[in-house]
Motif scaffolding. Sequence first.
Motif, PDB file in Angstrom:
ATOM      1  N   LYS A 108       0.835  -1.205   0.000  1.00  0.00           N
ATOM      2  CA  LYS A 108       0.000   0.000   0.000  1.00  0.00           C
ATOM      3  C   LYS A 108       0.868   1.252   0.000  1.00  0.00           C
ATOM      4  CE  LYS A 108      -3.519   2.477   2.668  1.00  0.00           C
ATOM      5  NZ  LYS A 108      -2.720   3.728   2.694  1.00  0.00           N
ATOM      6  N   ASP A 109       1.940   1.216   0.786  1.00  0.00           N
ATOM      7  CA  ASP A 109       2.819   2.382   0.856  1.00  0.00           C
ATOM      8  C   ASP A 109       3.446   2.689  -0.496  1.00  0.00           C
ATOM      9  OD1 ASP A 109       2.344   2.859   3.519  1.00  0.00           O
ATOM     10  OD2 ASP A 109       4.089   1.746   4.228  1.00  0.00           O
ATOM     11  N   PHE A 110       3.775   1.646  -1.274  1.00  0.00           N
ATOM     12  CA  PHE A 110       4.373   1.903  -2.573  1.00  0.00           C
ATOM     13  C   PHE A 110       3.379   2.605  -3.492  1.00  0.00           C
ATOM     14  CE2 PHE A 110       5.399   0.660  -6.962  1.00  0.00           C
ATOM     15  CZ  PHE A 110       6.631   1.288  -7.065  1.00  0.00           C
ATOM     16  N   ALA A 111       2.141   2.184  -3.452  1.00  0.00           N
ATOM     17  CA  ALA A 111       1.113   2.852  -4.263  1.00  0.00           C
ATOM     18  C   ALA A 111       0.974   4.313  -3.841  1.00  0.00           C
ATOM     19  CB  ALA A 111      -0.215   2.114  -4.122  1.00  0.00           C
ATOM     20  N   ASP A 112       0.977   4.553  -2.535  1.00  0.00           N
ATOM     21  CA  ASP A 112       0.880   5.928  -2.036  1.00  0.00           C
ATOM     22  C   ASP A 112       2.111   6.747  -2.423  1.00  0.00           C
ATOM     23  OD1 ASP A 112      -1.528   5.262  -0.892  1.00  0.00           O
ATOM     24  OD2 ASP A 112      -0.726   5.004   1.140  1.00  0.00           O
ATOM     25  N   LEU A 113       3.279   6.089  -2.439  1.00  0.00           N
ATOM     26  CA  LEU A 113       4.522   6.766  -2.785  1.00  0.00           C
ATOM     27  C   LEU A 113       4.483   7.241  -4.234  1.00  0.00           C
ATOM     28  CD1 LEU A 113       7.267   7.388  -1.420  1.00  0.00           C
ATOM     29  CD2 LEU A 113       8.079   5.186  -2.254  1.00  0.00           C
ATOM     30  N   ARG A 114       4.043   6.371  -5.123  1.00  0.00           N
ATOM     31  CA  ARG A 114       3.948   6.754  -6.539  1.00  0.00           C
ATOM     32  C   ARG A 114       2.939   7.891  -6.731  1.00  0.00           C
ATOM     33  NH1 ARG A 114       4.071   1.433 -10.381  1.00  0.00           N
ATOM     34  NH2 ARG A 114       2.217   0.875  -9.182  1.00  0.00           N
ATOM     35  N   ALA A 115       1.821   7.785  -6.017  1.00  0.00           N
ATOM     36  CA  ALA A 115       0.799   8.823  -6.138  1.00  0.00           C
ATOM     37  C   ALA A 115       1.321  10.174  -5.631  1.00  0.00           C
ATOM     38  CB  ALA A 115      -0.455   8.409  -5.365  1.00  0.00           C
ATOM     39  N   ALA A 116       2.087  10.136  -4.541  1.00  0.00           N
ATOM     40  CA  ALA A 116       2.635  11.375  -3.992  1.00  0.00           C
ATOM     41  C   ALA A 116       3.640  12.013  -4.941  1.00  0.00           C
ATOM     42  CB  ALA A 116       3.295  11.083  -2.650  1.00  0.00           C
ATOM     43  N   ARG A 117       4.465  11.167  -5.578  1.00  0.00           N
ATOM     44  CA  ARG A 117       5.431  11.737  -6.543  1.00  0.00           C
ATOM     45  C   ARG A 117       4.700  12.304  -7.756  1.00  0.00           C
ATOM     46  NH1 ARG A 117      10.441   8.258  -8.760  1.00  0.00           N
ATOM     47  NH2 ARG A 117       8.781   7.041  -9.756  1.00  0.00           N
ATOM     48  N   ASP A 118       3.700  11.596  -8.264  1.00  0.00           N
ATOM     49  CA  ASP A 118       2.953  12.104  -9.403  1.00  0.00           C
ATOM     50  C   ASP A 118       2.284  13.439  -9.083  1.00  0.00           C
ATOM     51  OD1 ASP A 118       3.693   9.870 -10.801  1.00  0.00           O
ATOM     52  OD2 ASP A 118       1.773   8.820 -10.567  1.00  0.00           O
ATOM     53  N   ALA A 119       1.747  13.518  -7.855  1.00  0.00           N
ATOM     54  CA  ALA A 119       1.089  14.770  -7.450  1.00  0.00           C
ATOM     55  C   ALA A 119       2.099  15.905  -7.351  1.00  0.00           C
ATOM     56  CB  ALA A 119       0.385  14.580  -6.101  1.00  0.00           C
ATOM     57  N   ARG A 120       3.279  15.614  -6.823  1.00  0.00           N
ATOM     58  CA  ARG A 120       4.302  16.657  -6.693  1.00  0.00           C
ATOM     59  C   ARG A 120       4.806  17.102  -8.063  1.00  0.00           C
ATOM     60  NH1 ARG A 120       8.973  16.087  -2.253  1.00  0.00           N
ATOM     61  NH2 ARG A 120       7.082  16.252  -0.980  1.00  0.00           N
ATOM     62  N   LEU A 121       5.020  16.124  -8.969  1.00  0.00           N
ATOM     63  CA  LEU A 121       5.469  16.481 -10.313  1.00  0.00           C
ATOM     64  C   LEU A 121       4.399  17.269 -11.064  1.00  0.00           C
ATOM     65  CD1 LEU A 121       7.213  13.139 -11.375  1.00  0.00           C
ATOM     66  CD2 LEU A 121       8.315  15.317 -10.800  1.00  0.00           C
ATOM     67  N   GLY A 122       3.132  16.919 -10.781  1.00  0.00           N
ATOM     68  CA  GLY A 122       2.027  17.660 -11.408  1.00  0.00           C
ATOM     69  C   GLY A 122       1.985  19.097 -10.958  1.00  0.00           C
ATOM     70  N   ARG A 123       2.223  19.294  -9.665  1.00  0.00           N
ATOM     71  CA  ARG A 123       2.248  20.671  -9.133  1.00  0.00           C
ATOM     72  C   ARG A 123       3.427  21.448  -9.710  1.00  0.00           C
ATOM     73  NH1 ARG A 123       0.909  17.991  -4.280  1.00  0.00           N
ATOM     74  NH2 ARG A 123       3.068  18.130  -3.543  1.00  0.00           N
ATOM     75  N   ALA A 124       4.579  20.754  -9.842  1.00  0.00           N
ATOM     76  CA  ALA A 124       5.770  21.433 -10.354  1.00  0.00           C
ATOM     77  C   ALA A 124       5.592  21.846 -11.810  1.00  0.00           C
ATOM     78  CB  ALA A 124       6.986  20.520 -10.223  1.00  0.00           C
ATOM     79  N   ALA A 125       4.839  21.022 -12.557  1.00  0.00           N
ATOM     80  CA  ALA A 125       4.612  21.331 -13.970  1.00  0.00           C
ATOM     81  C   ALA A 125       3.649  22.510 -14.116  1.00  0.00           C
ATOM     82  CB  ALA A 125       4.052  20.104 -14.681  1.00  0.00           C
TER      83      ALA A 125
END
Length: 355
Positions: free
Chosen positions: A338-355
């Motif tokens: 579960k943590d790995f799924a959350d980790l990927r989601a958190a990185r995607d969200a951060r990259l989305g904000r950065a873009a």
Amino acid sequence: MTTRILVDHRAGGAQGGIQGASPAVAVPEAVVPAHIARIVPSAAAAPLRHPEKANRPDNPIKRKPDWIRVKAPNHPIYHETRNLMREQKLVTVCEEAACPNIGECWSQRHATMMIMGEICTRACSFCNITTGMPKSLDTDEPRRVGEAVAALGLRHVVITSVDRDDLKDGGAQHFAQTIAAIRASAPETTIEILTPDFLRKDGALEVVVAARPDVFNHNLETVPRLYTTIRPGARYFHSLRLLDEVKRLDPGIFTKSGVMVGLGEARGEVLQVMDDMRSAEIDFLTIGQYLQPTVKHAAVDRFVEPAEFEDYARLARAKGFLLVSATPLTRSSYHADKDFADLRAARDARLGRAA
């Protein structure tokens, strides 16, 4: 009702009982986790699990507070997982390190496999894994690990190992072969590795990173001040640099590290470790309560209350970690899928904000 074991290293054996009952009361094997059942049966015949600790003074084991007691495992899937590990002749850190979450995890077919044997060349004062001279590497082990991952149908697997200071590469090539075997047998499974520090093993880290695990975990374990007593064979800043180097070699790999609390560390020291981890761009931090395996291990200084863990988690998130797990029962691979799924989601969200 929980299971409690007291290992007497002077006699070379163990005493088992139900917490709150007389130590002389026997615990049926069906109630005792595998890692405990292996120690209990014959106190007179049991070998010393930690001979290097035999002459240390006893540290009485403190009674655990209600918030970190766990039930003995009895779910049928727990026994299925255990049987599969036996059939494949695999070792798990769940058993060897006496993890309190083994019942919950194995009942969900989650097991952290420990490669390169069950004997470690280090003698950390917190760890329950046997210390000594390891056996030769089992060259067939990577294949069996891959087959077990496929049989369990795992979405995410954690692979760890003992320290193998006796090997020229510290076991790096064996890690790489195991990752490759899992990719071949279970290509959809994401792979997390929890490695030793590869101290004085030039080129070892590069071999493991080139195998491209999804998560590279190496635990700092405690604050720098306590290394000489808690983790004497390791070096704090070497471990920190190891994780920093993973990011330099392959920025796409998630990095992860953890610390135990309750060993005598100060709050400010834990916060400094968080800052050090962020300077190394570590993505995921775990914080859990240290639990003393035997009277010969480092003593629990105190049981950290749940509210303090919540405070650590809040501060760590504010420092920029993608993900934080901080609870009394948190361990490196606890809820890892579960943590790995959350980790990927958190990185995607951060990259989305950065873009």
